[in-house]
Design an enzyme around this catalytic site. Structure first.
Site, PDB file in Angstrom:
ATOM      1  N   ARG A  92       0.814  -1.213   0.000  1.00 58.46           N
ATOM      2  CA  ARG A  92       0.000   0.000   0.000  1.00 58.46           C
ATOM      3  C   ARG A  92       0.849   1.266   0.000  1.00 58.46           C
ATOM      4  NH1 ARG A  92      -5.134  -0.322   2.862  1.00 58.46           N
ATOM      5  NH2 ARG A  92      -4.486   1.425   4.126  1.00 58.46           N
ATOM      6  N   ARG A 126       8.039   7.066  -4.770  1.00 59.06           N
ATOM      7  CA  ARG A 126       7.999   8.036  -5.872  1.00 59.06           C
ATOM      8  C   ARG A 126       9.326   8.769  -6.050  1.00 59.06           C
ATOM      9  NH1 ARG A 126       3.223  10.951  -3.545  1.00 59.06           N
ATOM     10  NH2 ARG A 126       1.525   9.504  -3.971  1.00 59.06           N
ATOM     11  N   ARG A 157      -6.684  -6.333  15.260  1.00 62.72           N
ATOM     12  CA  ARG A 157      -5.934  -5.343  16.021  1.00 62.72           C
ATOM     13  C   ARG A 157      -6.922  -4.253  16.406  1.00 62.72           C
ATOM     14  NH1 ARG A 157      -1.496  -6.181  18.409  1.00 62.72           N
ATOM     15  NH2 ARG A 157      -0.638  -4.099  18.067  1.00 62.72           N
ATOM     16  N   ARG A 208       0.613   7.068  15.958  1.00 63.37           N
ATOM     17  CA  ARG A 208       0.337   8.324  15.246  1.00 63.37           C
ATOM     18  C   ARG A 208      -0.236   9.356  16.202  1.00 63.37           C
ATOM     19  NH1 ARG A 208      -3.345   6.809  10.051  1.00 63.37           N
ATOM     20  NH2 ARG A 208      -4.885   6.425  11.683  1.00 63.37           N
ATOM     21  N   GLU A 240      -2.581   7.684  19.161  1.00 56.94           N
ATOM     22  CA  GLU A 240      -3.109   6.349  18.838  1.00 56.94           C
ATOM     23  C   GLU A 240      -2.159   5.256  19.308  1.00 56.94           C
ATOM     24  OE1 GLU A 240      -4.125   5.913  14.706  1.00 56.94           O
ATOM     25  OE2 GLU A 240      -5.512   7.607  14.763  1.00 56.94           O
ATOM     26  N   TYR A 260      -9.377  -5.920   4.911  1.00 57.02           N
ATOM     27  CA  TYR A 260      -8.748  -4.624   5.145  1.00 57.02           C
ATOM     28  C   TYR A 260      -9.303  -3.644   4.093  1.00 57.02           C
ATOM     29  CZ  TYR A 260      -4.529  -1.896   6.485  1.00 57.02           C
ATOM     30  OH  TYR A 260      -3.640  -0.970   6.961  1.00 57.02           O
ATOM     31  N   ASP A 271     -10.858  -0.115   2.605  1.00 57.45           N
ATOM     32  CA  ASP A 271     -10.983   1.328   2.767  1.00 57.45           C
ATOM     33  C   ASP A 271     -12.433   1.730   2.486  1.00 57.45           C
ATOM     34  OD1 ASP A 271      -8.555   2.206   3.672  1.00 57.45           O
ATOM     35  OD2 ASP A 271      -7.684   2.426   1.677  1.00 57.45           O
TER      36      ASP A 271
HETATM   37  P1  FAD Z   1     -17.932  -0.254  10.236  1.00 62.96           P
HETATM   38  O1  FAD Z   1     -17.744   1.191   9.971  1.00 62.96           O
HETATM   39  O2  FAD Z   1     -17.079  -0.900  11.261  1.00 62.96           O
HETATM   40  O3  FAD Z   1     -19.468  -0.480  10.635  1.00 62.96           O
HETATM   41  C1  FAD Z   1     -19.958  -1.665  11.212  1.00 62.96           C
HETATM   42  C2  FAD Z   1     -21.063  -1.286  12.163  1.00 62.96           C
HETATM   43  O4  FAD Z   1     -21.723  -2.470  12.590  1.00 62.96           O
HETATM   44  C3  FAD Z   1     -20.561  -0.593  13.433  1.00 62.96           C
HETATM   45  O5  FAD Z   1     -21.204   0.630  13.595  1.00 62.96           O
HETATM   46  C4  FAD Z   1     -20.911  -1.575  14.547  1.00 62.96           C
HETATM   47  O6  FAD Z   1     -21.262  -0.934  15.751  1.00 62.96           O
HETATM   48  C5  FAD Z   1     -22.095  -2.303  13.940  1.00 62.96           C
HETATM   49  N1  FAD Z   1     -22.308  -3.629  14.513  1.00 62.96           N
HETATM   50  C6  FAD Z   1     -21.405  -4.623  14.640  1.00 62.96           C
HETATM   51  N2  FAD Z   1     -21.962  -5.679  15.241  1.00 62.96           N
HETATM   52  C7  FAD Z   1     -23.244  -5.343  15.515  1.00 62.96           C
HETATM   53  C8  FAD Z   1     -24.314  -6.010  16.146  1.00 62.96           C
HETATM   54  N3  FAD Z   1     -24.162  -7.231  16.656  1.00 62.96           N
HETATM   55  N4  FAD Z   1     -25.499  -5.375  16.262  1.00 62.96           N
HETATM   56  C9  FAD Z   1     -25.654  -4.116  15.788  1.00 62.96           C
HETATM   57  N5  FAD Z   1     -24.663  -3.432  15.191  1.00 62.96           N
HETATM   58  C10 FAD Z   1     -23.475  -4.038  15.038  1.00 62.96           C
HETATM   59  N6  FAD Z   1     -10.679   3.988   5.194  1.00 62.96           N
HETATM   60  C11 FAD Z   1     -10.322   4.947   4.303  1.00 62.96           C
HETATM   61  O7  FAD Z   1     -10.800   4.932   3.154  1.00 62.96           O
HETATM   62  N7  FAD Z   1      -9.462   5.954   4.669  1.00 62.96           N
HETATM   63  C12 FAD Z   1      -8.926   6.039   5.916  1.00 62.96           C
HETATM   64  O8  FAD Z   1      -8.166   6.973   6.202  1.00 62.96           O
HETATM   65  C13 FAD Z   1      -9.275   5.031   6.878  1.00 62.96           C
HETATM   66  N8  FAD Z   1      -8.785   5.068   8.123  1.00 62.96           N
HETATM   67  C14 FAD Z   1      -9.135   4.101   9.018  1.00 62.96           C
HETATM   68  C15 FAD Z   1      -8.622   4.161  10.309  1.00 62.96           C
HETATM   69  C16 FAD Z   1      -8.985   3.211  11.248  1.00 62.96           C
HETATM   70  C17 FAD Z   1      -8.453   3.278  12.650  1.00 62.96           C
HETATM   71  C18 FAD Z   1      -9.868   2.157  10.875  1.00 62.96           C
HETATM   72  C19 FAD Z   1     -10.260   1.101  11.856  1.00 62.96           C
HETATM   73  C20 FAD Z   1     -10.379   2.098   9.602  1.00 62.96           C
HETATM   74  C21 FAD Z   1     -10.023   3.064   8.649  1.00 62.96           C
HETATM   75  N9  FAD Z   1     -10.552   3.042   7.358  1.00 62.96           N
HETATM   76  C22 FAD Z   1     -10.181   4.007   6.452  1.00 62.96           C
HETATM   77  C23 FAD Z   1     -11.491   2.000   6.923  1.00 62.96           C
HETATM   78  C24 FAD Z   1     -12.961   2.380   7.119  1.00 62.96           C
HETATM   79  O9  FAD Z   1     -13.230   2.626   8.476  1.00 62.96           O
HETATM   80  C25 FAD Z   1     -13.823   1.216   6.630  1.00 62.96           C
HETATM   81  O10 FAD Z   1     -13.550   0.892   5.309  1.00 62.96           O
HETATM   82  C26 FAD Z   1     -15.308   1.467   6.718  1.00 62.96           C
HETATM   83  O11 FAD Z   1     -15.663   2.193   7.840  1.00 62.96           O
HETATM   84  C27 FAD Z   1     -15.977   0.135   6.731  1.00 62.96           C
HETATM   85  O12 FAD Z   1     -17.357   0.267   6.871  1.00 62.96           O
HETATM   86  P2  FAD Z   1     -18.200  -0.942   7.407  1.00 62.96           P
HETATM   87  O13 FAD Z   1     -19.605  -0.545   7.273  1.00 62.96           O
HETATM   88  O14 FAD Z   1     -17.753  -2.190   6.754  1.00 62.96           O
HETATM   89  O15 FAD Z   1     -17.769  -1.125   8.935  1.00 62.96           O
HETATM   90  N1  UDP Z   2       3.663   2.094   7.375  1.00 67.82           N
HETATM   91  C1  UDP Z   2       4.963   2.269   7.833  1.00 67.82           C
HETATM   92  N2  UDP Z   2       5.368   3.512   8.244  1.00 67.82           N
HETATM   93  C2  UDP Z   2       4.532   4.575   8.200  1.00 67.82           C
HETATM   94  C3  UDP Z   2       3.227   4.389   7.718  1.00 67.82           C
HETATM   95  C4  UDP Z   2       2.812   3.133   7.323  1.00 67.82           C
HETATM   96  O1  UDP Z   2       5.740   1.328   7.881  1.00 67.82           O
HETATM   97  O2  UDP Z   2       4.951   5.674   8.600  1.00 67.82           O
HETATM   98  C5  UDP Z   2       3.260   0.728   6.955  1.00 67.82           C
HETATM   99  C6  UDP Z   2       2.662  -0.086   8.089  1.00 67.82           C
HETATM  100  O3  UDP Z   2       3.059  -1.423   7.908  1.00 67.82           O
HETATM  101  C7  UDP Z   2       1.178   0.040   7.847  1.00 67.82           C
HETATM  102  C8  UDP Z   2       1.110   0.073   6.329  1.00 67.82           C
HETATM  103  O4  UDP Z   2       2.284   0.785   5.946  1.00 67.82           O
HETATM  104  O5  UDP Z   2       0.474  -1.062   8.373  1.00 67.82           O
HETATM  105  C9  UDP Z   2      -0.131   0.754   5.769  1.00 67.82           C
HETATM  106  O6  UDP Z   2      -0.224   2.034   6.337  1.00 67.82           O
HETATM  107  P1  UDP Z   2      -1.386   3.043   5.997  1.00 67.82           P
HETATM  108  O7  UDP Z   2      -1.142   4.282   6.768  1.00 67.82           O
HETATM  109  O8  UDP Z   2      -1.494   3.151   4.515  1.00 67.82           O
HETATM  110  O9  UDP Z   2      -2.687   2.259   6.463  1.00 67.82           O
HETATM  111  P2  UDP Z   2      -3.727   2.493   7.630  1.00 67.82           P
HETATM  112  O10 UDP Z   2      -2.995   2.273   8.898  1.00 67.82           O
HETATM  113  O11 UDP Z   2      -4.252   3.887   7.484  1.00 67.82           O
HETATM  114  O12 UDP Z   2      -4.776   1.465   7.352  1.00 67.82           O
END
Ligand code: FAD
Ligand code: UDP
Length: 377
Positions: free
Chosen positions: A178, A182, A255, A286, A311, A359, A361
């Site tokens: 990912r 560049r 995680r 972070r 975090e 995993y 987005d």
């Molecule tokens: P979720 O958003 O997890 O929604 C699932 C929902 O189901 C939750 O609200 C939960 O409460 C509910 N649920 C679960 N079990 C039950 C139950 N038994 N009864 C009722 N409700 C329930 N994506 C990006 O594109 N850019 C980013 O920068 C990015 N950063 C991220 C950073 C973090 C820390 C994390 C964890 C994810 C990140 N993502 C990012 C990914 C993004 O969060 C997900 O792709 C997206 O939110 C997934 O949507 P979802 O509906 O599958 O899951």
């Molecule tokens: N990563 C790293 N150093 C950084 C940022 C990211 O080694 O400063 C690696 C790390 O293994 C991470 C992966 O790149 O799990 C993907 O990171 P990204 O920030 O794209 O994903 P996110 O944590 O937002 O899902």
């Protein structure tokens, strides 16, 4: 048999559930969306603190090259021009990310792409020799063969081991694919054509998607499974797939992240939305200063305070928020067994990060709903 009240019971109001509900409503279907949390939106939900949208479940930056997805979300709420340019702090020295000419200059003082390529080639040489022509088998081999030892040691190893709680030799290579590499001076983290944050925050996106749809928060599917199931013809399930099957084959690993959050009496505390701490000794991964996602230029100073989150990445245990699926061989094999069970559930659609153990987005989640909707709606 009495007629059921809804066509779809949608378990989870994250982007998968909310987008499905949007299209289902458009197709004239009756939907009920439930969420066990006290609010809608899943992981993109924001709390407003001191006038700042705080990404409660971790920083979220929307990015995609899919114009249909971009036009779709912008049709719900316009997005701003936020461009993710995270900075890495390694033992007090700052480096630009993703790995680009600025990083190579900061690391080796090289000034041209040819000098940077030569330096990386020199570093990769010994790694490629030891691989002897085979594909990298783990994250360490993948990273070393992409960027060489200096960058791996300073910017990847410590961060990755903190984030995943595992040695880089025990992690799959795909995680690091990912990270783009560049040979131009470009600190934009993503290669995608489009990126940004909804103007006014992600809650606007979620409330736009769910407008006119019946919702219940604080409602856990498993607390009232029988009654809820009987309400609808079909279920869209976006919770944990292993929990759906009562963990009968065992637990899938995740995680999780814990957040330490502070309101600080400074208008601009770290000068960037995202600073990664890549040194193994610093306990957090972070530091996020949320206002920079939506406030630019003078607006940063018009809001006198700031909200900052540290975090900490941790192993998930039952009762914690499951964030990142651990897609190693053991967990992927277990997931395949659950998927097999899921394929026999004719009236249940499993989707999203937790149910597909993927995993994902945000944009691909929306893309996935767009792809399957014709089948069901
Ligand atoms: P979720 O958003 O997890 O929604 C699932 C929902 O189901 C939750 O609200 C939960 O409460 C509910 N649920 C679960 N079990 C039950 C139950 N038994 N009864 C009722 N409700 C329930 N994506 C990006 O594109 N850019 C980013 O920068 C990015 N950063 C991220 C950073 C973090 C820390 C994390 C964890 C994810 C990140 N993502 C990012 C990914 C993004 O969060 C997900 O792709 C997206 O939110 C997934 O949507 P979802 O509906 O599958 O899951
Ligand atoms: N990563 C790293 N150093 C950084 C940022 C990211 O080694 O400063 C690696 C790390 O293994 C991470 C992966 O790149 O799990 C993907 O990171 P990204 O920030 O794209 O994903 P996110 O944590 O937002 O899902």
């Amino acid at each position: 048999m009495s007629e059921r009240t809804y066509d779809y019971l949608i378990v989870g109001s994250g982007l998968f559930g909310a987008t499905f509900a949007y299209f289902a409503k458009k197709a004239g279907k009756r939907c009920l969306v439930i969420d066990k949390r006290p609010h809608l939106g899943g992981n993109v939900y924001c709390d407003n603190i001191e006038g700042i949208n705080v990404h409660t479940y971790g920083a979220h930056i929307f990015h995609t090259s899919n114009k249909e997805v971009w036009d779709f979300v912008n049709g719900i709420v316009p997005f701003n021009r936020y461009t993710n340019c995270p900075v890495a702090n390694y033992k007090g020295k700052l480096f630009n990310l993703p790995f680009n000419m600025n990083t190579f200059h900061q690391m080796w003082r090289v000034t041209t792409p040819d000098e940077a390529r030569a330096k990386i080639e020199e570093q990769r040489h010994s790694v490629m020799n030891s691989l002897g022509g085979r594909e990298p088998q783990n994250l360490e081999e993948q990273a070393l063969s992409l960027v060489g030892r200096d960058i791996y040691e300073a910017l990847i190893k410590g961060y990755t081991e903190k984030q995943w709680g595992r040695s880089c030799v025990d992690l799959p290579a795909f995680i690091i694919k990912r990270l783009p590499l560049r040979f131009v001076f470009d600190n934009n983290y993503f290669n995608d054509l489009y990126q940004g944050i909804p103007i006014g925050g992600y809650n606007k996106l979620v409330s736009g998607l769910l407008e006119g749809v019946e919702t219940r928060v604080g409602c856990d599917f498993f607390t009232n499974r029988g009654e809820l199931t009987n309400l609808a013809e079909k279920i869209v399930f976006t919770g944990q797939i292993d929990e759906f099957f009562d963990f009968r084959l065992g637990h899938l690993d995740f995680r999780t992240v814990s957040f330490e959050q502070k309101v600080i009496g400074s208008a601009n505390w770290q000068g960037n939305a995202v600073v990664n701490y890549t040194d193994r000794e610093v306990p957090y991964t972070r530091v996020i200063e949320h206002k920079h996602f939506e406030m630019f230029g003078q607006a940063v100073y018009e809001c006198p305070k700031t909200v900052v989150s540290w975090e900490y990445s941790k192993e998930w245990k039952p009762g914690m928020e499951p964030y990142y699926p651990v897609n190693d061989a053991k967990n992927n094999a277990l997931f395949q067994q659950y998927k097999e069970l899921a394929s026999k559930e004719e009236n249940v659609i499993f989707g999203g990060r937790l149910a597909e153990y993927k995993y994902y987005d945000m944009a691909p989640v929306i893309e996935r709903v767009m792809a399957i909707k014709e089948m069901y709606l």
